[in-house]
Design a protein around this motif. Structure first.
Motif, PDB file in Angstrom:
ATOM      1  N   SER A 124       0.818  -1.209   0.000  1.00 23.95           N
ATOM      2  CA  SER A 124       0.000   0.000   0.000  1.00 23.95           C
ATOM      3  C   SER A 124       0.854   1.262   0.000  1.00 23.95           C
ATOM      4  O   SER A 124       0.431   2.301  -0.501  1.00 23.95           O
ATOM      5  N   LYS A 142      -2.725  -4.021  -9.312  1.00 20.82           N
ATOM      6  CA  LYS A 142      -3.762  -5.052  -9.252  1.00 20.82           C
ATOM      7  C   LYS A 142      -3.432  -6.100  -8.183  1.00 20.82           C
ATOM      8  O   LYS A 142      -4.328  -6.590  -7.486  1.00 20.82           O
ATOM      9  N   TYR A 145      -4.238  -4.612  -4.839  1.00 22.33           N
ATOM     10  CA  TYR A 145      -5.687  -4.603  -4.627  1.00 22.33           C
ATOM     11  C   TYR A 145      -6.187  -6.011  -4.285  1.00 22.33           C
ATOM     12  O   TYR A 145      -7.013  -6.194  -3.391  1.00 22.33           O
ATOM     13  N   ALA A 146      -5.654  -7.014  -4.984  1.00 18.49           N
ATOM     14  CA  ALA A 146      -6.075  -8.394  -4.737  1.00 18.49           C
ATOM     15  C   ALA A 146      -5.688  -8.838  -3.333  1.00 18.49           C
ATOM     16  O   ALA A 146      -6.472  -9.503  -2.645  1.00 18.49           O
ATOM     17  N   GLU A 148      -5.278  -6.964  -0.713  1.00 15.15           N
ATOM     18  CA  GLU A 148      -6.048  -6.216   0.284  1.00 15.15           C
ATOM     19  C   GLU A 148      -7.504  -6.673   0.374  1.00 15.15           C
ATOM     20  O   GLU A 148      -8.179  -6.393   1.365  1.00 15.15           O
ATOM     21  N   ASN A 149      -7.963  -7.369  -0.647  1.00 17.87           N
ATOM     22  CA  ASN A 149      -9.387  -7.681  -0.706  1.00 17.87           C
ATOM     23  C   ASN A 149      -9.702  -9.173  -0.604  1.00 17.87           C
ATOM     24  O   ASN A 149     -10.718  -9.634  -1.132  1.00 17.87           O
ATOM     25  N   THR A 150      -8.836  -9.907   0.066  1.00 15.60           N
ATOM     26  CA  THR A 150      -9.141 -11.301   0.374  1.00 15.60           C
ATOM     27  C   THR A 150      -8.690 -11.605   1.793  1.00 15.60           C
ATOM     28  O   THR A 150      -7.680 -11.071   2.258  1.00 15.60           O
ATOM     29  N   ARG A 156      -3.653 -14.794  -0.149  1.00 13.44           N
ATOM     30  CA  ARG A 156      -2.874 -13.584   0.108  1.00 13.44           C
ATOM     31  C   ARG A 156      -1.382 -13.881  -0.055  1.00 13.44           C
ATOM     32  O   ARG A 156      -0.640 -13.086  -0.631  1.00 13.44           O
TER      33      ARG A 156
END
Length: 207
Positions: A124, A142, A145-146, A148-150, A156
């Protein structure tokens, strides 16, 4: 940076050997398969010649004041292969302005990861699609983002493994050395080690 040279420039430094990736080995997701290239001046000269820079080139190495001496040491290594690196030491406010204006060739600074034991904080910070993101790589954005969103640990780890390998393959970032915090105290004071605090220890661990 070779270990001996790192120790000469940074008190308590261990060189980059224990930090092959842009993270602390204790952090979640700090694992990859593609390590940074070994220190090889002759090989670097060969690559520069193949790229059309047999006579070297000039560049500016921007550094925050805390690591100015490290930047000067690195400029010496670069000089060995024909790169004239002019060290520009500026305070944080000034280098942030240079970042915003896109006027930084290479930046040397310190980052504590804010004491967070997760590779996501590095992603980040460096790959935010803003002024700090000097790579400008959509794939990295991308991956950030991936990650951070799992909430799936395995997914991860796989995402961050791909990201760390991509960083090393493209030399987006490179760890020079750990930068230990130094505590001056009497022999009667005990400081517990191993903390992920940005300062290496927390108040409760000093007694």
């Amino acid at each position: 940076m070779p270990t001996d040279e790192a120790r000469a420039l940074i008190a308590g430094a261990d060189g980059s050997g224990t930090h092959d990736f842009m993270c602390d080995p204790r952090m979640f997701g700090c694992e990859g398969t593609k390590k940074v290239p070994a220190y090889d001046p002759a090989g670097a000269k060969k690559l520069m010649s193949e790229a059309g820079y047999a006579n070297g080139f000039e560049m500016t190495l921007t550094a925050t004041p805390r690591v100015r001496s490290v930047a000067e040491g690195i400029s010496g290594f670069l000089h060995e292969i024909g790169i004239k690196a002019n060290v520009q030491s500026v305070p944080s406010v000034a280098y942030r302005k240079l970042q915003e204006d896109g006027k930084i060739n290479v930046l040397l600074h310190t980052f504590s990861f804010l004491g967070m034991a997760d590779v996501g904080i590095m992603m980040s910070f460096y790959y935010d699609d803003g002024p700090r993101d000097m790579a400008g790589d959509d794939v990295m954005f991308k991956l950030r983002y991936a990650g951070e969103n799992t909430m799936d640990p395995a997914k991860r780890k796989a995402t961050y493994r791909e990201a760390l390998d991509r960083i090393n393959e493209n030399a987006y970032n490179m760890v020079v050395s750990a930068y230990p915090a130094t505590f001056v105290h009497t022999k009667d004071i005990r400081v517990e080690t191993g903390s992920m605090s940005p300062y290496g220890a927390i108040l409760e661990d000093i007694y």
